[in-house]
Design a protein around this motif. Structure first.
Motif, PDB file in Angstrom:
ATOM      1  N   ALA A  48       8.988  29.930   9.362  1.00 12.96           N
ATOM      2  CA  ALA A  48       8.249  28.683   9.621  1.00 12.96           C
ATOM      3  C   ALA A  48       7.207  28.435   8.538  1.00 12.96           C
ATOM      4  CB  ALA A  48       7.585  28.742  10.995  1.00 12.96           C
ATOM      5  N   ARG A  49       6.514  29.474   8.112  1.00 13.89           N
ATOM      6  CA  ARG A  49       5.497  29.315   7.069  1.00 13.89           C
ATOM      7  C   ARG A  49       6.137  28.948   5.730  1.00 13.89           C
ATOM      8  NH1 ARG A  49       3.372  33.359  10.455  1.00 13.89           N
ATOM      9  NH2 ARG A  49       4.366  35.074   9.317  1.00 13.89           N
ATOM     10  N   VAL A  50       7.233  29.623   5.385  1.00 12.60           N
ATOM     11  CA  VAL A  50       7.939  29.316   4.135  1.00 12.60           C
ATOM     12  C   VAL A  50       8.473  27.888   4.175  1.00 12.60           C
ATOM     13  CG1 VAL A  50       9.993  29.888   2.766  1.00 12.60           C
ATOM     14  CG2 VAL A  50       8.486  31.717   3.579  1.00 12.60           C
ATOM     15  N   SER A  51       9.037  27.477   5.298  1.00 11.77           N
ATOM     16  CA  SER A  51       9.553  26.118   5.440  1.00 11.77           C
ATOM     17  C   SER A  51       8.436  25.087   5.265  1.00 11.77           C
ATOM     18  CB  SER A  51      10.223  25.961   6.809  1.00 11.77           C
ATOM     19  OG  SER A  51      10.655  24.649   6.997  1.00 11.77           O
ATOM     20  N   TYR A  52       7.269  25.351   5.835  1.00  5.90           N
ATOM     21  CA  TYR A  52       6.136  24.444   5.694  1.00  5.90           C
ATOM     22  C   TYR A  52       5.761  24.287   4.217  1.00  5.90           C
ATOM     23  CZ  TYR A  52       1.318  22.790   5.729  1.00  5.90           C
ATOM     24  OH  TYR A  52       0.162  22.089   5.475  1.00  5.90           O
ATOM     25  N   LEU A  53       5.657  25.402   3.501  1.00  8.33           N
ATOM     26  CA  LEU A  53       5.318  25.335   2.081  1.00  8.33           C
ATOM     27  C   LEU A  53       6.395  24.590   1.292  1.00  8.33           C
ATOM     28  CD1 LEU A  53       3.846  28.919   1.667  1.00  8.33           C
ATOM     29  CD2 LEU A  53       2.587  26.760   1.451  1.00  8.33           C
ATOM     30  N   GLN A  54       7.650  24.793   1.643  1.00  5.21           N
ATOM     31  CA  GLN A  54       8.738  24.084   0.967  1.00  5.21           C
ATOM     32  C   GLN A  54       8.665  22.586   1.221  1.00  5.21           C
ATOM     33  OE1 GLN A  54      12.143  26.289   2.424  1.00  5.21           O
ATOM     34  NE2 GLN A  54      12.139  27.647   0.646  1.00  5.21           N
ATOM     35  N   GLU A  55       8.271  22.187   2.427  1.00  6.19           N
ATOM     36  CA  GLU A  55       8.113  20.760   2.725  1.00  6.19           C
ATOM     37  C   GLU A  55       7.053  20.121   1.827  1.00  6.19           C
ATOM     38  OE1 GLU A  55       7.274  20.266   6.889  1.00  6.19           O
ATOM     39  OE2 GLU A  55       9.116  21.300   7.474  1.00  6.19           O
ATOM     40  N   LEU A  56       6.085  20.921   1.401  1.00  7.83           N
ATOM     41  CA  LEU A  56       5.035  20.428   0.510  1.00  7.83           C
ATOM     42  C   LEU A  56       5.472  20.434  -0.951  1.00  7.83           C
ATOM     43  CD1 LEU A  56       1.952  22.222   2.106  1.00  7.83           C
ATOM     44  CD2 LEU A  56       2.610  19.824   2.366  1.00  7.83           C
ATOM     45  N   GLY A  57       6.647  20.999  -1.244  1.00 10.89           N
ATOM     46  CA  GLY A  57       7.167  21.042  -2.607  1.00 10.89           C
ATOM     47  C   GLY A  57       7.119  22.406  -3.262  1.00 10.89           C
ATOM     48  N   TRP A  58       6.559  23.394  -2.579  1.00 16.72           N
ATOM     49  CA  TRP A  58       6.423  24.727  -3.149  1.00 16.72           C
ATOM     50  C   TRP A  58       7.661  25.566  -2.888  1.00 16.72           C
ATOM     51  CZ3 TRP A  58       2.759  24.667  -6.421  1.00 16.72           C
ATOM     52  CH2 TRP A  58       1.605  23.910  -6.183  1.00 16.72           C
ATOM     53  N   GLN A  59       8.051  26.328  -3.892  1.00 19.34           N
ATOM     54  CA  GLN A  59       9.083  27.349  -3.721  1.00 19.34           C
ATOM     55  C   GLN A  59       8.347  28.686  -3.701  1.00 19.34           C
ATOM     56  OE1 GLN A  59      12.368  26.671  -3.134  1.00 19.34           O
ATOM     57  NE2 GLN A  59      11.596  24.581  -3.108  1.00 19.34           N
ATOM     58  N   VAL A  60       8.548  29.438  -2.643  1.00 20.15           N
ATOM     59  CA  VAL A  60       7.862  30.721  -2.502  1.00 20.15           C
ATOM     60  C   VAL A  60       8.866  31.791  -2.095  1.00 20.15           C
ATOM     61  CG1 VAL A  60       5.637  29.680  -1.878  1.00 20.15           C
ATOM     62  CG2 VAL A  60       7.247  30.297  -0.078  1.00 20.15           C
ATOM     63  N   GLU A  61       8.489  33.042  -2.345  1.00 15.87           N
ATOM     64  CA  GLU A  61       9.318  34.141  -1.884  1.00 15.87           C
ATOM     65  C   GLU A  61       9.271  34.188  -0.366  1.00 15.87           C
ATOM     66  OE1 GLU A  61       7.999  37.619  -4.008  1.00 15.87           O
ATOM     67  OE2 GLU A  61       8.808  36.859  -5.900  1.00 15.87           O
ATOM     68  N   SER A  62      10.322  34.702   0.252  1.00 17.71           N
ATOM     69  CA  SER A  62      10.480  34.592   1.703  1.00 17.71           C
ATOM     70  C   SER A  62       9.575  35.501   2.531  1.00 17.71           C
ATOM     71  CB  SER A  62      11.937  34.843   2.093  1.00 17.71           C
ATOM     72  OG  SER A  62      12.313  36.151   1.713  1.00 17.71           O
ATOM     73  N   THR A  63       8.970  36.486   1.922  1.00 17.31           N
ATOM     74  CA  THR A  63       8.042  37.350   2.659  1.00 17.31           C
ATOM     75  C   THR A  63       6.704  37.368   1.937  1.00 17.31           C
ATOM     76  OG1 THR A  63       8.824  39.307   1.483  1.00 17.31           O
ATOM     77  CG2 THR A  63       9.840  38.843   3.619  1.00 17.31           C
ATOM     78  N   PRO A  64       5.616  37.490   2.676  1.00 17.98           N
ATOM     79  CA  PRO A  64       4.301  37.494   2.034  1.00 17.98           C
ATOM     80  C   PRO A  64       4.092  38.751   1.192  1.00 17.98           C
ATOM     81  CG  PRO A  64       4.079  37.795   4.419  1.00 17.98           C
ATOM     82  CD  PRO A  64       5.529  37.581   4.132  1.00 17.98           C
ATOM     83  N   VAL A  65       3.360  38.586   0.100  1.00 21.30           N
ATOM     84  CA  VAL A  65       2.991  39.741  -0.718  1.00 21.30           C
ATOM     85  C   VAL A  65       1.786  40.457  -0.101  1.00 21.30           C
ATOM     86  CG1 VAL A  65       3.940  38.864  -2.869  1.00 21.30           C
ATOM     87  CG2 VAL A  65       1.577  38.339  -2.275  1.00 21.30           C
ATOM     88  N   GLU A  66       1.057  39.750   0.776  1.00 21.58           N
ATOM     89  CA  GLU A  66      -0.084  40.352   1.456  1.00 21.58           C
ATOM     90  C   GLU A  66      -0.341  39.610   2.761  1.00 21.58           C
ATOM     91  OE1 GLU A  66      -4.398  41.860   0.071  1.00 21.58           O
ATOM     92  OE2 GLU A  66      -4.130  39.689  -0.114  1.00 21.58           O
ATOM     93  N   ARG A 104      -4.672  35.828   7.002  1.00 21.40           N
ATOM     94  CA  ARG A 104      -4.257  35.133   5.787  1.00 21.40           C
ATOM     95  C   ARG A 104      -2.913  35.700   5.327  1.00 21.40           C
ATOM     96  NH1 ARG A 104      -7.352  36.460   0.543  1.00 21.40           N
ATOM     97  NH2 ARG A 104      -5.793  38.093   0.520  1.00 21.40           N
ATOM     98  N   TYR A 105      -1.966  34.794   5.134  1.00 17.66           N
ATOM     99  CA  TYR A 105      -0.655  35.150   4.596  1.00 17.66           C
ATOM    100  C   TYR A 105      -0.605  34.652   3.158  1.00 17.66           C
ATOM    101  CZ  TYR A 105       0.676  35.831   9.473  1.00 17.66           C
ATOM    102  OH  TYR A 105       0.747  36.258  10.770  1.00 17.66           O
ATOM    103  N   THR A 106      -0.275  35.537   2.223  1.00 10.83           N
ATOM    104  CA  THR A 106      -0.217  35.186   0.804  1.00 10.83           C
ATOM    105  C   THR A 106       1.218  35.294   0.325  1.00 10.83           C
ATOM    106  OG1 THR A 106      -2.457  36.015   0.477  1.00 10.83           O
ATOM    107  CG2 THR A 106      -1.088  35.748  -1.489  1.00 10.83           C
ATOM    108  N   TYR A 107       1.735  34.191  -0.209  1.00 10.66           N
ATOM    109  CA  TYR A 107       3.116  34.119  -0.717  1.00 10.66           C
ATOM    110  C   TYR A 107       3.096  33.885  -2.224  1.00 10.66           C
ATOM    111  CZ  TYR A 107       4.473  33.577   4.159  1.00 10.66           C
ATOM    112  OH  TYR A 107       4.653  33.773   5.508  1.00 10.66           O
ATOM    113  N   ARG A 108       4.026  34.487  -2.915  1.00 13.22           N
ATOM    114  CA  ARG A 108       4.165  34.287  -4.357  1.00 13.22           C
ATOM    115  C   ARG A 108       4.858  32.946  -4.604  1.00 13.22           C
ATOM    116  NH1 ARG A 108       5.961  39.151  -5.772  1.00 13.22           N
ATOM    117  NH2 ARG A 108       3.865  39.822  -6.245  1.00 13.22           N
TER     118      ARG A 108
END
Length: 152
Positions: A48-66, A104-108
């Motif tokens: 859900a978090r990755v999908s939200y970021l993708q809706e904003l235009g961001w491509q991120v790795e599927s799991t948080p780095v922190e 806080r979830y941090t994604y690359r």
């Protein structure tokens, strides 16, 4: 003309009146929860978090780095004031959660314009409710801004 007469025992009338008052009170409380704001956005898991970021235009790795648990101070002005202002400007309720425990979830980020690496997306949640977020690059030439994709 027809007239109907209803006999209603006092106990039943009192119970019905109490039920009406309780429903009205619940409606008032629920209406006050949002203070005219949109319903909070819940992001319960990584997809859900990755999908939200993708809706904003961001491509991120599927799991948080922190993933970091922290307690916001009761007064945000001293240490979190500028950050809270940035969140308010992007329509996030960060300041409403002063004194609360947050995660806080941090994604690359893999698609920041002009930068191949070193950029991260942070999402702050209280429970499953999104309360804030930012895009940050650390190191030389570092920056921090809201979640809006550049050039949008």
């Amino acid at each position: 003309m027809m007239v109907f007469q209803v006999r209603l025992p006092r106990r039943r009338a009192a119970a019905m009146a109490a039920a009406v008052v309780m429903v009205a009170a619940a409606a008032a409380v629920l209406a006050g929860c949002f203070n005219g704001k949109e319903k909070p956005l819940t992001l319960a898991d990584d997809p859900a978090r990755v999908s939200y970021l993708q809706e904003l235009g961001w491509q991120v790795e599927s799991t948080p780095v922190e993933t970091l648990d922290l307690q916001l101070p009761q007064e945000l002005a001293e240490t979190w004031g500028e950050y809270a202002a940035m969140q308010t400007a992007q329509g996030m309720p960060f300041a409403d959660y002063a004194g609360q425990p947050v995660r806080r979830y941090t994604y690359r980020v893999t698609n920041y314009p002009g930068m191949e690496k070193g950029v991260q997306a942070n999402l702050y949640l209280c429970g499953d409710v999104l309360i804030g977020g930012d895009i940050v690059a650390t190191g030389k030439g570092g920056f921090q801004h809201g979640l809006e994709y550049p050039g949008v």
